[in-house]
Design a protein around this motif. Structure first.
Motif, PDB file in Angstrom:
ATOM      1  N   ASN A  10       0.892  -0.940   0.023  1.00  0.00           N
ATOM      2  CA  ASN A  10      -0.375   0.153   0.068  1.00  0.00           C
ATOM      3  C   ASN A  10       1.084   1.144  -0.109  1.00  0.00           C
ATOM      4  N   ILE A  11       1.937   0.983  -0.656  1.00  0.00           N
ATOM      5  CA  ILE A  11       2.011   2.627  -0.674  1.00  0.00           C
ATOM      6  C   ILE A  11       2.562   2.455  -2.231  1.00  0.00           C
ATOM      7  N   LYS A  12       2.176   3.824  -2.061  1.00  0.00           N
ATOM      8  CA  LYS A  12       2.293   4.952  -3.584  1.00  0.00           C
ATOM      9  C   LYS A  12       2.848   6.159  -3.528  1.00  0.00           C
ATOM     10  N   PHE A  13       3.534   5.872  -5.350  1.00  0.00           N
ATOM     11  CA  PHE A  13       4.800   6.931  -5.187  1.00  0.00           C
ATOM     12  C   PHE A  13       4.118   7.894  -6.953  1.00  0.00           C
ATOM     13  N   LYS A  14       4.707   9.011  -7.453  1.00  0.00           N
ATOM     14  CA  LYS A  14       4.692   9.905  -7.640  1.00  0.00           C
ATOM     15  C   LYS A  14       5.291  10.052  -8.699  1.00  0.00           C
TER      16      LYS A  14
ATOM     17  N   SER B 170       3.700   7.712   2.258  1.00  0.00           N
ATOM     18  CA  SER B 170       5.273   7.127   3.356  1.00  0.00           C
ATOM     19  C   SER B 170       6.216   8.126   4.035  1.00  0.00           C
ATOM     20  N   GLU B 171       6.663   8.182   4.864  1.00  0.00           N
ATOM     21  CA  GLU B 171       7.615   9.241   5.364  1.00  0.00           C
ATOM     22  C   GLU B 171       8.907   7.869   5.099  1.00  0.00           C
ATOM     23  N   ASN B 172       8.705   6.828   5.067  1.00  0.00           N
ATOM     24  CA  ASN B 172       9.701   5.887   5.388  1.00  0.00           C
ATOM     25  C   ASN B 172       8.932   4.481   4.459  1.00  0.00           C
ATOM     26  N   ALA B 173       9.803   4.777   3.038  1.00  0.00           N
ATOM     27  CA  ALA B 173       9.607   3.761   2.357  1.00  0.00           C
ATOM     28  C   ALA B 173      10.368   3.709   1.194  1.00  0.00           C
ATOM     29  N   ILE B 174      10.899   2.064   1.417  1.00  0.00           N
ATOM     30  CA  ILE B 174      12.841   1.126   0.446  1.00  0.00           C
ATOM     31  C   ILE B 174      11.392   1.254  -1.010  1.00  0.00           C
ATOM     32  N   LEU B 175      11.988   1.193  -2.106  1.00  0.00           N
ATOM     33  CA  LEU B 175      11.508   1.435  -3.728  1.00  0.00           C
ATOM     34  C   LEU B 175      12.627   0.311  -4.112  1.00  0.00           C
ATOM     35  N   THR B 176      13.251  -0.352  -4.683  1.00  0.00           N
ATOM     36  CA  THR B 176      13.592  -1.523  -5.517  1.00  0.00           C
ATOM     37  C   THR B 176      13.371  -1.181  -7.102  1.00  0.00           C
ATOM     38  N   ILE B 177      15.213  -0.631  -7.440  1.00  0.00           N
ATOM     39  CA  ILE B 177      14.586  -0.283  -8.941  1.00  0.00           C
ATOM     40  C   ILE B 177      15.694  -0.829  -9.825  1.00  0.00           C
ATOM     41  N   ASN B 178      15.092  -1.304 -11.057  1.00  0.00           N
ATOM     42  CA  ASN B 178      16.024  -1.550 -12.475  1.00  0.00           C
ATOM     43  C   ASN B 178      15.881  -1.259 -13.661  1.00  0.00           C
ATOM     44  N   ASN B 179      15.897  -1.640 -14.413  1.00  0.00           N
ATOM     45  CA  ASN B 179      15.797  -1.272 -16.169  1.00  0.00           C
ATOM     46  C   ASN B 179      15.164  -0.480 -16.464  1.00  0.00           C
ATOM     47  N   TYR B 180      15.756   0.402 -16.192  1.00  0.00           N
ATOM     48  CA  TYR B 180      14.791   2.532 -15.713  1.00  0.00           C
ATOM     49  C   TYR B 180      15.351   2.851 -16.553  1.00  0.00           C
ATOM     50  N   TYR B 181      14.171   3.262 -17.639  1.00  0.00           N
ATOM     51  CA  TYR B 181      15.442   3.871 -18.943  1.00  0.00           C
ATOM     52  C   TYR B 181      14.008   4.696 -20.174  1.00  0.00           C
ATOM     53  N   PHE B 182      13.912   5.380 -20.494  1.00  0.00           N
ATOM     54  CA  PHE B 182      13.480   6.360 -21.523  1.00  0.00           C
ATOM     55  C   PHE B 182      13.808   6.224 -23.217  1.00  0.00           C
TER      56      PHE B 182
ATOM     57  N   PHE C 209       0.872   7.438 -11.815  1.00  0.00           N
ATOM     58  CA  PHE C 209       0.620   7.769  -9.961  1.00  0.00           C
ATOM     59  C   PHE C 209       0.769   5.975  -9.966  1.00  0.00           C
ATOM     60  N   LEU C 210       1.520   5.405  -9.119  1.00  0.00           N
ATOM     61  CA  LEU C 210       2.271   3.937  -8.687  1.00  0.00           C
ATOM     62  C   LEU C 210       1.600   3.617  -7.717  1.00  0.00           C
ATOM     63  N   GLU C 211       0.519   2.687  -7.983  1.00  0.00           N
ATOM     64  CA  GLU C 211      -0.309   2.001  -6.372  1.00  0.00           C
ATOM     65  C   GLU C 211       0.128   0.533  -6.566  1.00  0.00           C
ATOM     66  N   ASP C 212      -0.228  -0.537  -5.961  1.00  0.00           N
ATOM     67  CA  ASP C 212      -0.378  -1.575  -6.180  1.00  0.00           C
ATOM     68  C   ASP C 212       0.693  -2.444  -6.662  1.00  0.00           C
ATOM     69  N   ILE C 213       1.631  -2.044  -5.670  1.00  0.00           N
ATOM     70  CA  ILE C 213       3.176  -1.850  -6.618  1.00  0.00           C
ATOM     71  C   ILE C 213       3.681  -3.316  -5.499  1.00  0.00           C
ATOM     72  N   PRO C 214       3.714  -4.761  -5.886  1.00  0.00           N
ATOM     73  CA  PRO C 214       4.426  -6.110  -5.297  1.00  0.00           C
ATOM     74  C   PRO C 214       5.546  -5.404  -4.593  1.00  0.00           C
ATOM     75  N   THR C 215       5.630  -6.980  -3.231  1.00  0.00           N
ATOM     76  CA  THR C 215       7.128  -6.306  -2.786  1.00  0.00           C
ATOM     77  C   THR C 215       7.862  -7.441  -2.646  1.00  0.00           C
ATOM     78  N   ASP C 216       7.437  -8.758  -3.286  1.00  0.00           N
ATOM     79  CA  ASP C 216       8.013 -10.246  -3.725  1.00  0.00           C
ATOM     80  C   ASP C 216       8.559  -9.854  -4.957  1.00  0.00           C
ATOM     81  N   LYS C 217       8.139  -9.248  -6.102  1.00  0.00           N
ATOM     82  CA  LYS C 217       8.505  -8.905  -6.867  1.00  0.00           C
ATOM     83  C   LYS C 217       9.224  -8.193  -7.779  1.00  0.00           C
TER      84      LYS C 217
END
Length: 537
Positions: free
Chosen positions: A445-449, A498-510, A465-473
């Motif tokens: 239930n973490i949301k990002f913009k 959230s004040e304390n959230a950890i986002l894992t990110i990869n394969n990030y391109y434009f 807005f990015l929501e319903d982001i998985p925690t396990d994959k």
């Protein structure tokens, strides 16, 4: 054995007819294996960047050096970025150096023209400002006093103004727009005396500056001003060494004789010389041969003179350079492969090895072949799988969050405040297209913009807005970015719930709908060597 190894990498050069992008064969000896067998008192150094520490290829380059200089991690604007004293990045850089048995140059304690933004208006009372700086330097030096890997401190950086000359030395008291140190006329003596008091006797105290190296033989200009400034500190027994930054090009550099002259002048007053930040930009070089000649002359003048103790390149590879990869200023190319610049320095040292010298069998460093299945054609990568770094073409302008890398090469963004932003800036800009990213979070239930900005115009465009982001994959998102007049230059991912959230990110391109002409070089430099040869020859 020595002659056999030399033939391995010298003969292919003689057979080559293409000078511009010639690569000698893939066998090479690391300078760190041999240089101190010729000169035990000499350090061959490189500046480092913590964003790349987990890249295996980056580690391979770094192991070539005997001295490491944290590029930004130990500066005032990093340690007290927001006014809180935090040595974590500096500690990380020192730990990284020690993992290679390298020595460390502390860089830098006081830079009068580059305070953190919040400090430029800290106080109108110069005594308050002075006391803050003195307390800050004391805390840093006391913390590292027993750190044996630190053998040099750049105590003051770039204090002498460009308009100074051999008869008049004018110091800086701010960045030109700020004047936070005006009224502290004795800051040089005060800070060096403090540093002498709070460091061990084995640590050498240095002054570091640009245009101090007798460029074009102009010893009466800033070179003379820096000499007189350092001489006055030496007469008070406050300083041990001077650093020549050596950011040069084909129109502005010292030749062998000119550099030897200024090194000898410092020898006569008992101050050792260090080359601290060398890069040779192709911007004003007529050819790669001229660039090579400049590097050779500076390295040889330093290595030949007993009073020159350090030779440090400013960046591990071209794509990491502060003056831009397009200027190709460093001894290793974008793919982290050694150029002739490196091999010529290596040759010069090997020729001086004593008969008793020992060194490992040369390392195989074949030019890496990109995995075509991973690369997306015409994509501008922000984070590329397997690279273990944020792309050097995108500057990390994040706030209220920290970034690190895990063992799989994912970027870990740890948000510490609401509306914290993982923001990456591209000076060339971009426009309409598709933004691809693969992410997961540490809690449900973490949301990002996601938004894009035009930094100088202070304009922002909401993308999604990015929501319903998985925690396990990892989950992939493809976001459409609309075209606008003038385009964008920054992409941000903000934590909005959230004040304390950890986002894992990869394969990030434009992937842009239409490639802009000024982005062609960026795409070329991330292509394979064969592609570069095909395009440029």
């Amino acid at each position: 054995m020595k002659e056999f190894i030399r033939k391995l990498y010298v003969l292919p050069l003689l057979a080559s007819v293409k000078a511009n992008f010639n690569k000698r064969d893939p066998y090479w000896i690391k300078m760190s294996d041999i240089i101190q067998q010729v000169r035990p008192d000499f350090q061959y150094g490189v500046s480092t960047t913590r964003d790349f520490f987990k890249s295996k290829r980056y580690q391979d380059i770094i192991s070539t050096y005997t001295l490491q200089v944290p590029g930004n991690e130990c500066k005032f604007y990093t340690i007290e970025k927001s006014g809180d004293f935090d040595l974590s990045q500096c500690n990380e850089a020192i730990t990284f150096a020690k993992s290679f048995n390298a020595k460390v140059r502390g860089h830098t304690l006081f830079w009068p023209a580059n305070s953190p933004d919040w400090f430029t208006n800290y106080s109108d009372d110069i005594e308050v400002t002075k006391q803050y700086i003195m307390n800050y330097i004391t805390k840093v030096l006391d913390y590292y006093k027993d750190e044996e890997s630190i053998i040099y401190w750049d105590v003051i950086n770039e204090a002498v103004t460009d308009k100074s000359n051999s008869t008049t030395t004018v110091l800086k008291y701010g960045n030109g727009n700020s004047h936070e140190f005006v009224g502290w006329d004795t800051y040089s003596e005060d800070i060096y005396a403090l540093a002498r008091e709070h460091t061990n006797p084995n640590v050498k105290l240095c002054y570091n500056d640009y245009n101090a190296e007798n460029n074009n033989g102009n010893i009466e200009g800033k070179t003379g001003a820096v000499f007189n400034y350092v001489k006055s500190l030496k007469e008070k027994e406050l300083i041990d060494c001077v650093g020549f930054q050596m950011h040069v090009s084909g129109n502005y550099y010292p030749n062998y004789e000119q550099l030897t002259q200024i090194i000898t002048m410092y020898e006569e007053i008992g101050v050792e010389v260090h080359i601290t930040e060398i890069d040779v930009s192709m911007k004003y070089c007529e050819s790669y041969e001229q660039q090579l000649e400049i590097y050779n002359g500076i390295f040889q003048a330093c290595f030949d003179h007993p009073n020159c103790k350090v030779f440090t390149v400013w960046g591990a590879r071209d794509a990491e350079s502060w003056i831009g990869a397009e200027n190709e200023p460093l001894p290793f190319d974008n793919d982290m492969y050694p150029k002739n610049i490196y091999y010529d320095m290596l040759d010069y040292v090997m020729e001086k090895l004593p008969p008793s010298a020992t060194y490992p069998i040369p390392t195989v460093t074949t030019k890496p072949t990109p995995d075509a299945s991973v690369d997306v054609p015409n994509a501008l990568y922000l984070i590329k799988p397997g690279s273990y770094m944020i792309s050097p073409y995108w500057s990390n302008w994040s706030w209220d969050c920290s970034t690190s890398l895990d063992d799989e090469g994912n970027v870990i963004v740890e948000y510490i405040k609401l509306n914290g932003s993982f923001s990456l800036f591209n000076m060339n800009g971009f426009n309409g297209g598709t933004l691809h990213l693969e992410i997961k979070v540490d809690q449900p239930n973490i949301k990002f913009k996601v938004d894009t900005q035009i930094v100088n115009a202070n304009k922002s465009q909401l993308i999604a807005f990015l929501e319903d982001i998985p925690t396990d994959k990892m989950l992939a998102y493809d976001l459409k970015i609309p075209s606008i007049e003038g385009g964008y230059n920054r992409i941000s991912i903000r934590s909005i719930e959230s004040e304390n959230a950890i986002l894992t990110i990869n394969n990030y391109y434009f992937k842009q709908l239409l490639l802009l002409p000024f982005q062609l070089f960026e795409l070329i430099t991330i292509s394979s060597y064969n592609c570069i040869n095909h395009i440029l020859n």
